[in-house]
Design a protein around this motif. Structure first.
Motif, short mmCIF file in Angstrom:
data_model
loop_
_atom_site.label_atom_id
_atom_site.label_comp_id
_atom_site.label_asym_id
_atom_site.label_seq_id
_atom_site.Cartn_x
_atom_site.Cartn_y
_atom_site.Cartn_z
N GLY A 1 31.35 45.53 60.41
CA GLY A 1 31.24 45.71 61.23
C GLY A 1 33.57 45.14 62.04
N ASN A 2 33.93 45.40 60.76
CA ASN A 2 35.45 45.90 61.10
C ASN A 2 36.07 47.50 61.39
OD1 ASN A 2 38.22 45.94 60.20
ND2 ASN A 2 38.12 44.66 58.46
N VAL A 3 36.58 47.44 62.61
CA VAL A 3 36.81 48.95 63.14
C VAL A 3 38.27 49.24 62.15
CG1 VAL A 3 35.80 48.15 65.08
CG2 VAL A 3 38.93 47.65 64.09
N VAL A 4 39.10 48.40 60.90
CA VAL A 4 39.93 48.93 60.17
C VAL A 4 39.87 49.78 59.84
CG1 VAL A 4 41.77 48.58 58.50
CG2 VAL A 4 40.67 46.48 61.22
N LEU A 5 38.57 50.01 58.94
CA LEU A 5 38.04 50.92 58.37
C LEU A 5 37.72 52.99 58.59
CD1 LEU A 5 37.88 51.90 55.35
CD2 LEU A 5 35.50 50.48 55.19
N PRO A 6 36.88 52.56 59.73
CA PRO A 6 36.74 53.65 60.33
C PRO A 6 38.01 54.44 61.29
CG PRO A 6 35.68 51.66 61.74
CD PRO A 6 35.67 51.18 60.16
N VAL A 7 38.65 53.32 61.73
CA VAL A 7 39.78 53.72 62.46
C VAL A 7 40.99 54.41 61.85
CG1 VAL A 7 42.18 53.40 63.81
CG2 VAL A 7 39.71 52.34 64.29
N ALA A 8 40.91 54.34 59.85
CA ALA A 8 41.76 54.94 58.77
C ALA A 8 41.81 55.88 58.75
CB ALA A 8 41.55 53.64 57.88
N SER A 9 40.23 56.31 58.96
CA SER A 9 39.18 57.27 58.37
C SER A 9 39.02 58.39 59.57
CB SER A 9 37.98 57.11 57.77
OG SER A 9 37.68 56.09 56.88
N LEU A 10 39.51 58.04 60.56
CA LEU A 10 39.75 59.01 61.95
C LEU A 10 41.40 59.65 61.90
CD1 LEU A 10 38.29 60.16 64.36
CD2 LEU A 10 38.80 58.61 65.37
N VAL A 11 41.75 58.48 61.17
CA VAL A 11 43.34 59.39 61.06
C VAL A 11 43.18 60.46 60.11
CG1 VAL A 11 45.58 58.48 60.93
CG2 VAL A 11 43.96 57.07 62.55
N PHE A 12 43.20 59.72 58.93
CA PHE A 12 42.66 60.28 57.59
C PHE A 12 42.45 62.55 57.98
CE2 PHE A 12 41.08 61.69 53.86
CZ PHE A 12 42.57 62.82 52.87
N ASP A 13 41.61 62.16 58.85
CA ASP A 13 40.48 62.94 58.14
C ASP A 13 40.80 64.27 59.05
OD1 ASP A 13 38.54 61.91 56.72
OD2 ASP A 13 37.15 61.68 58.72
N THR A 14 41.07 63.43 60.44
CA THR A 14 42.20 64.20 62.15
C THR A 14 43.49 64.82 61.14
OG1 THR A 14 41.80 63.00 63.35
CG2 THR A 14 43.05 64.40 64.00
N ALA A 15 44.26 63.88 60.25
CA ALA A 15 45.65 64.95 59.73
C ALA A 15 45.65 65.77 58.86
CB ALA A 15 45.97 63.35 59.17
N VAL A 16 44.09 65.80 57.96
CA VAL A 16 44.03 66.07 56.73
C VAL A 16 43.70 67.67 57.88
CG1 VAL A 16 42.36 67.20 55.21
CG2 VAL A 16 43.09 64.70 55.67
N ILE A 17 42.68 67.78 59.35
CA ILE A 17 42.01 69.01 59.95
C ILE A 17 42.95 69.81 60.03
CG2 ILE A 17 40.43 69.83 61.53
CD1 ILE A 17 38.49 67.79 60.05
N THR A 18 43.95 68.66 60.73
CA THR A 18 45.09 69.20 61.77
C THR A 18 45.88 69.94 61.12
OG1 THR A 18 44.48 67.62 62.98
CG2 THR A 18 46.74 68.59 63.25
N ILE B 1 41.36 52.16 53.25
CA ILE B 1 40.92 52.67 52.65
C ILE B 1 40.25 52.64 51.17
CG2 ILE B 1 38.54 54.70 52.48
CD1 ILE B 1 40.20 56.30 54.59
N LEU B 2 41.57 52.84 50.64
CA LEU B 2 41.35 52.38 48.78
C LEU B 2 41.06 50.75 49.07
CD1 LEU B 2 42.76 54.95 47.33
CD2 LEU B 2 40.40 54.56 47.61
N THR B 3 42.22 50.31 49.69
CA THR B 3 41.97 48.81 49.98
C THR B 3 41.35 47.95 50.25
OG1 THR B 3 44.78 49.24 50.35
CG2 THR B 3 43.63 46.92 50.19
N MET B 4 40.81 48.05 51.44
CA MET B 4 39.09 47.71 51.94
C MET B 4 38.02 47.74 50.70
SD MET B 4 39.59 48.13 55.68
CE MET B 4 38.32 46.94 56.31
N PHE B 5 38.15 49.40 50.19
CA PHE B 5 37.05 49.53 49.77
C PHE B 5 36.96 48.71 48.07
CE2 PHE B 5 33.97 51.88 46.46
CZ PHE B 5 32.91 52.32 48.05
N PHE B 6 37.52 48.55 47.42
CA PHE B 6 38.33 48.30 46.01
C PHE B 6 38.94 46.45 46.47
CE2 PHE B 6 38.32 52.54 45.11
CZ PHE B 6 37.35 53.22 44.86
#
Length: 254
Positions: free
Chosen positions: A146-163, A108-113
């Motif tokens: 339109g890059n799906v990598v970022l939303p997928v990475a965000s979903l993995v991170f959020d899921t891991a934190v909540i779980t 996430i940080l690499t793609m954003f920055f």
């Protein structure tokens, strides 16, 4: 005999008479805590109920103190010596949790920055208003790319934190600890740690201490992290965050 205990509106759990007796002596339970067991018409203060069972006892106990002390010593020995999670298990669980959290965060940080945004960020460091506008523009660019990598990475991170939050609160486990079959429990009783100890004290408060040490005290957070890691070589394998939360990591019975 099984007792249901409560303190105000908080349910403390169900305990046998030996645990209740030991808890009273250790201060974990209070005579004013409410109790109920089969055969009682209603809830009543624990001290009053035990006084009814043994009118001559003060403070009320359910067994001779010498026997209780021996049982507590046996319980402590069982928790510390026989059920302790191994150092390898704790390290492997930590590595699993770190990968599940840090890998998507790094993506996430690499793609954003990206290099262009970093250069723009440095130019606007002294202009907070324009900097916020730049961050908003960059967020919109990433969202509409339109890059799906970022939303997928965000979903993995959020899921891991909540779980992890749910598992720690209910079972004293993160995803890594669940895989390795270990858990965080209260020291020394071995009861479930719960949200306050497993999440707030053990994770959040310790994380704040590390962050404050890095930001405000000239890098003190890094030696604190090292000290925390080295404390795994104590006999009871309780690290600094375990001491803060008064917890222990044990093997979980399957």
């Amino acid at each position: 005999m099984k007792y249901h205990l409560a303190r105000g509106e908080e349910q403390l759990g169900t305990f046998n008479d030996l645990d209740v007796s030991a808890g009273l002596r250790a201060g974990r339970f209070k005579p004013t805590d409410l109790c109920w067991t089969e055969g009682m018409a209603d809830w009543k203060p624990l001290g009053d109920h035990l006084q009814e069972l043994n009118p001559e006892a003060s403070p009320p106990v359910l067994e001779p103190s010498a026997i209780s002390a021996l049982r507590a010593e046996v319980r402590m020995d069982r928790v510390i010596r026989l059920e302790l999670a191994s150092r390898g298990q704790r390290l492997a669980a930590k590595l699993i949790d770190s990968v599940l959290l840090l890998a998507p965060l790094w993506i996430i940080l690499t793609m954003f920055f990206n290099p262009a945004f970093i250069e723009e960020y440095r130019k606007l460091e002294d202009n907070p208003t324009e900097l916020m506008n730049s961050i908003q523009r960059r967020s919109e660019e990433v969202r509409t790319s339109g890059n799906v990598v970022l939303p997928v990475a965000s979903l993995v991170f959020d899921t891991a934190v909540i779980t992890n939050l749910v598992l720690l609160s209910l079972r004293g486990q993160t995803i890594g600890k669940l895989i390795l079959g270990i858990q965080v429990v209260r020291f020394p009783e071995g009861f479930p740690a719960g949200f306050v100890k497993a999440v707030l004290l053990r994770s959040l408060v310790f994380g704040i201490l590390i962050f404050a040490g890095i930001v405000s005290f000239g890098g003190l957070g890094l030696p604190l992290l090292l000290a925390d890691a080295l404390m795994i070589f104590r006999q009871d394998r309780r690290c600094l965050h375990d001491l803060i939360a008064d917890t222990l990591v044990t093997k979980r019975n399957r």
